[in-house]
Design an enzyme around this catalytic site. Structure first.
Site, mmCIF file in Angstrom:
data_model
loop_
_atom_site.group_PDB
_atom_site.id
_atom_site.type_symbol
_atom_site.label_atom_id
_atom_site.label_comp_id
_atom_site.label_asym_id
_atom_site.label_seq_id
_atom_site.Cartn_x
_atom_site.Cartn_y
_atom_site.Cartn_z
ATOM 1 N N LEU A 1 -14.229 28.351 51.806
ATOM 2 C CA LEU A 1 -15.663 28.561 51.995
ATOM 3 C C LEU A 1 -15.963 28.531 53.487
ATOM 4 O O LEU A 1 -15.517 27.621 54.187
ATOM 5 C CB LEU A 1 -16.475 27.466 51.297
ATOM 6 C CG LEU A 1 -16.662 27.569 49.784
ATOM 7 C CD1 LEU A 1 -17.141 26.238 49.222
ATOM 8 C CD2 LEU A 1 -17.656 28.668 49.441
ATOM 9 N N SER A 2 -16.703 29.526 53.965
ATOM 10 C CA SER A 2 -17.133 29.504 55.359
ATOM 11 C C SER A 2 -18.229 28.456 55.552
ATOM 12 O O SER A 2 -18.816 27.956 54.586
ATOM 13 C CB SER A 2 -17.664 30.875 55.775
ATOM 14 O OG SER A 2 -16.630 31.840 55.777
ATOM 15 N N ALA A 3 -18.519 28.130 56.794
ATOM 16 C CA ALA A 3 -19.585 27.169 57.098
ATOM 17 C C ALA A 3 -20.930 27.725 56.632
ATOM 18 O O ALA A 3 -21.166 28.935 56.685
ATOM 19 C CB ALA A 3 -19.615 26.887 58.590
#
Length: 359
Positions: free
Chosen positions: A63-65
């Protein structure tokens, strides 16, 4: 990349911080973020980190930020009925939020390299549809995920109104991405360490705008030892909804509008008191997160301003102990579900209108 905003205690707290830091700027993006709990896309035992503005990786799951997803959602300028392609769709978190905005007559496709991640995304999607009350507050375009390398998409595939690529794109692959975009469409992708918005203005013309400095793992290029080409990735078709499904969409829309009208007639909804004095939000700053092997290594940039805000945050946390405890919140009622269940209809039809939901 991440760490641009203060950590939250829950999903709403995270969204409050993203709004305060101006990563979320429009109501429709805010509503989509609030409807999908980021913690639901974390594995058990890791959820405590879900509401920090940090990327997360475990095996192939990534998951990206939150600040990255916020900028992507804003840059895509999503509208109802658009077609969307997510290259490197991962857990399906972003695709599900997109589906809440483009609605039931849009197209929502994702391509992901790893089969185990596609299976994980399908499980998370089914969990959302069956158990989340947010599903009944929106008209939804369900994502469709396929396994494959997004650099090997069949040349006769459809073009899309909106495209996002969640991995670093090399300069020599830029045109490959662009040709999948319809005229007037928007492509958002990381290229040369910049999250970039590209708008196709004509058959052979594009406009580019840098959004944010980022560091993404690069796209994976597959090769065969025997010299043969990898199998082409066939995207899902642009299918037409059945008459039965269209009827369900419009019945639910009518009932939802009726529920909203009844709620308005009872007066404005009382806002829930703030549950705590929230930590101060840091102004946007750039941290770099680099993949080293299978690890995501943060490289934060601290400043005197960060230290000052951190000190004030600790003082506010101490002050909250003096605040009177709030009364327990009453559980919210799913008004759409209750209304459908009370309609004078056969039970099988009610179940169908509720999408066979479990709650």
């Amino acid at each position: 990349m991440g760490g641009a905003v203060s950590a939250g205690e829950d999903n709403d707290d995270l969204i409050d911080n993203l709004k305060e830091a101006q990563y979320i700027r429009t109501d429709k993006v805010e509503q989509a973020f609030r409807a999908i709990d980021r913690g639901d896309y974390y594995l058990e035992g890791y959820r405590d980190n879900a509401y920090k503005d940090l990327a997360w990786k475990h095996g192939n799951i990534h998951l990206s930020a939150p600040c990255i997803y916020s900028e992507v959602m804003e840059a895509l300028n999503l509208q109802q009925g658009l077609s969307f392609l997510n290259l490197g769709s991962g857990t399906g978190y972003l695709s599900t939020m997109v589906g809440l905005i483009i609605g039931p007559f849009g197209v929502n496709h994702g391509v992901e390299l790893h089969k185990d991640v596609v299976d994980y995304a399908k499980d998370r999607l089914e969990e959302f549809i069956r158990n989340s009350d947010s599903f009944d507050k929106f008209e939804f375009c369900e994502p469709s995920f396929v396994v494959g390398n997004c650099l090997e998409i069949s040349s006769d595939s459809h073009q899309y109104d909106r495209i996002y690529c969640g991995a670093g794109v090399q300069k020599d692959h830029e045109n490959y991405m662009k040709v999948m975009l319809k005229v007037g469409g928007i492509l958002v992708m990381p290229i040369e360490d910049q999250l970039t918005q590209i708008t196709r203005t004509g058959q052979s013309s594009w406009e580019s705008k840098n959004i944010l400095a980022v560091s993404f793992a690069p796209l994976v290029q597959q090769s065969r030892n025997d010299g043969s080409k990898p199998d082409a990735v066939v995207l899902p078709p642009f299918s037409v909804r059945t008459l039965q499904d269209i009827a369900r969409i419009y019945i639910r829309r009518t009932v939802r509008n009726l529920v909203n009208e009844e709620a308005l007639s009872k007066g404005p909804v009382q806002r829930v008191p703030q549950k705590r004095k929230r930590r101060r939000c840091r102004p946007p700053r750039i941290n770099t997160y680099v993949f080293v092997g299978n690890q995501l290594i943060p490289e934060p940039m601290e400043s005197e301003e960060d230290e000052r805000i951190e000190k004030e945050s600790k003082e506010e946390e101490q002050d909250k102990d003096t605040v009177e405890p709030l009364k327990p919140e009453e559980p919210q009622v799913n008004l759409l579900r209750d209304k459908i269940l009370n309609l004078p209809l056969p039970e099988p039809l009610k179940v169908y209108l509720l999408y066979y939901r479990e709650k």
